[in-house]
Scaffold this active site. Structure first.
Site, PDB file in Angstrom:
ATOM      1  N   TYR A  24      34.665  33.359  40.843  1.00 53.20           N
ATOM      2  CA  TYR A  24      35.642  33.918  41.775  1.00 53.20           C
ATOM      3  C   TYR A  24      35.418  33.372  43.188  1.00 53.20           C
ATOM      4  CZ  TYR A  24      38.051  37.254  44.771  1.00 53.20           C
ATOM      5  OH  TYR A  24      38.848  37.820  45.730  1.00 53.20           O
ATOM      6  N   GLU A  25      34.148  33.227  43.571  1.00 52.76           N
ATOM      7  CA  GLU A  25      33.812  32.755  44.915  1.00 52.76           C
ATOM      8  C   GLU A  25      33.770  31.228  45.010  1.00 52.76           C
ATOM      9  OE1 GLU A  25      30.141  34.873  45.707  1.00 52.76           O
ATOM     10  OE2 GLU A  25      31.258  36.598  46.502  1.00 52.76           O
ATOM     11  N   GLU A  82      23.872  43.273  47.275  1.00 51.84           N
ATOM     12  CA  GLU A  82      23.915  41.819  47.133  1.00 51.84           C
ATOM     13  C   GLU A  82      25.210  41.375  46.460  1.00 51.84           C
ATOM     14  OE1 GLU A  82      22.747  37.834  47.334  1.00 51.84           O
ATOM     15  OE2 GLU A  82      21.905  39.557  48.355  1.00 51.84           O
ATOM     16  N   VAL A  86      34.120  43.471  40.016  1.00 54.41           N
ATOM     17  CA  VAL A  86      34.893  44.173  38.998  1.00 54.41           C
ATOM     18  C   VAL A  86      35.731  43.119  38.290  1.00 54.41           C
ATOM     19  CG1 VAL A  86      36.686  45.905  38.560  1.00 54.41           C
ATOM     20  CG2 VAL A  86      34.930  46.330  40.307  1.00 54.41           C
ATOM     21  N   GLY A  92      41.935  47.469  40.600  1.00 59.67           N
ATOM     22  CA  GLY A  92      43.011  48.374  40.974  1.00 59.67           C
ATOM     23  C   GLY A  92      42.915  49.732  40.305  1.00 59.67           C
ATOM     24  N   GLY A  94      40.117  51.749  40.777  1.00 58.24           N
ATOM     25  CA  GLY A  94      39.163  52.569  41.520  1.00 58.24           C
ATOM     26  C   GLY A  94      37.705  52.344  41.166  1.00 58.24           C
ATOM     27  N   GLY A  96      35.655  49.750  41.869  1.00 57.39           N
ATOM     28  CA  GLY A  96      34.887  49.297  43.027  1.00 57.39           C
ATOM     29  C   GLY A  96      34.579  50.443  43.975  1.00 57.39           C
ATOM     30  N   ASN A 123      37.569  36.121  52.024  1.00 53.94           N
ATOM     31  CA  ASN A 123      37.880  37.094  50.978  1.00 53.94           C
ATOM     32  C   ASN A 123      38.591  38.320  51.568  1.00 53.94           C
ATOM     33  OD1 ASN A 123      38.000  38.658  48.695  1.00 53.94           O
ATOM     34  ND2 ASN A 123      35.854  38.345  48.128  1.00 53.94           N
ATOM     35  N   TYR A 130      36.763  46.967  51.945  1.00 57.16           N
ATOM     36  CA  TYR A 130      35.609  47.523  52.666  1.00 57.16           C
ATOM     37  C   TYR A 130      36.052  48.299  53.905  1.00 57.16           C
ATOM     38  CZ  TYR A 130      32.877  44.482  49.610  1.00 57.16           C
ATOM     39  OH  TYR A 130      32.315  43.854  48.525  1.00 57.16           O
TER      40      TYR A 130
END
Length: 163
Positions: A24-25, A82, A86, A92, A94, A96, A123, A130
């Site tokens: 993903y990253e 760290e 998900v 979507g 909940g 996380g 991101n 957050y």
């Protein structure tokens, strides 16, 4: 949804989550560990971190890997996240938010002075998430890192400095 702390037998699953997060990253080349190394470093004699796994209907949906750091200014340890990930199928729903709330509760129970983490600046979905939790960016701080040959070169400077 259920949460549980990972055990040695979960090392391959934890590695799968780490690899999915790295994909993903756009950093799959950065994952150099394997399940055996993870099992030892996470569940061996001196665990370096802890892992919480979220399951939905018995299926692994996400994870959070964290450890304790220390604030000299607060004179208390903190909880450092760290990795949080998900799986796309479960986003979507909940998960996380539940993982983050669980870690915040754990930080409070363990008398931590703070709960913190880093996020890649591109991101936006994660940053927005957050912020919705009440987190604030630490724009005045920049992360620093020494790895690989630079780490070894710096370590070698100690030997030459004391002779």
């Amino acid at each position: 949804m259920k949460l549980h702390f990972a055990r040695r037998g979960d090392a391959a699953l934890v590695l799968a989550f780490i690899r999915e997060l790295a994909d993903y990253e756009n950093l799959p080349h950065e994952v150099l560990t394997d399940a055996d190394s993870l099992a030892e470093s996470l569940f061996g004699e001196t665990p370096g971190a802890e892992v919480v796994i979220a399951e939905v209907e018995g299926m692994p949906a996400g994870f959070a890997l964290f450890f304790h750091n220390y604030s000299t200014f607060l004179g208390r340890r903190g909880l450092y996240l760290e990795d949080l990930f998900v799986r796309p199928t479960y986003r979507g729903k909940g998960i996380g938010r539940v993982l983050m709330a669980f870690l915040a509760k754990l930080a409070v129970e363990r008398d931590c002075g703070r709960f913190e983490w880093s996020v890649l600046d591109w991101n936006t979905p994660a940053i927005d998430f957050y912020r919705s939790l009440g987190a604030r960016g630490m724009d005045e701080w920049t992360g620093q890192r020494v790895t690989g040959t630079a780490l070894h070169a710096l370590a070698a400077q100690f030997d030459s400095a004391i002779h």
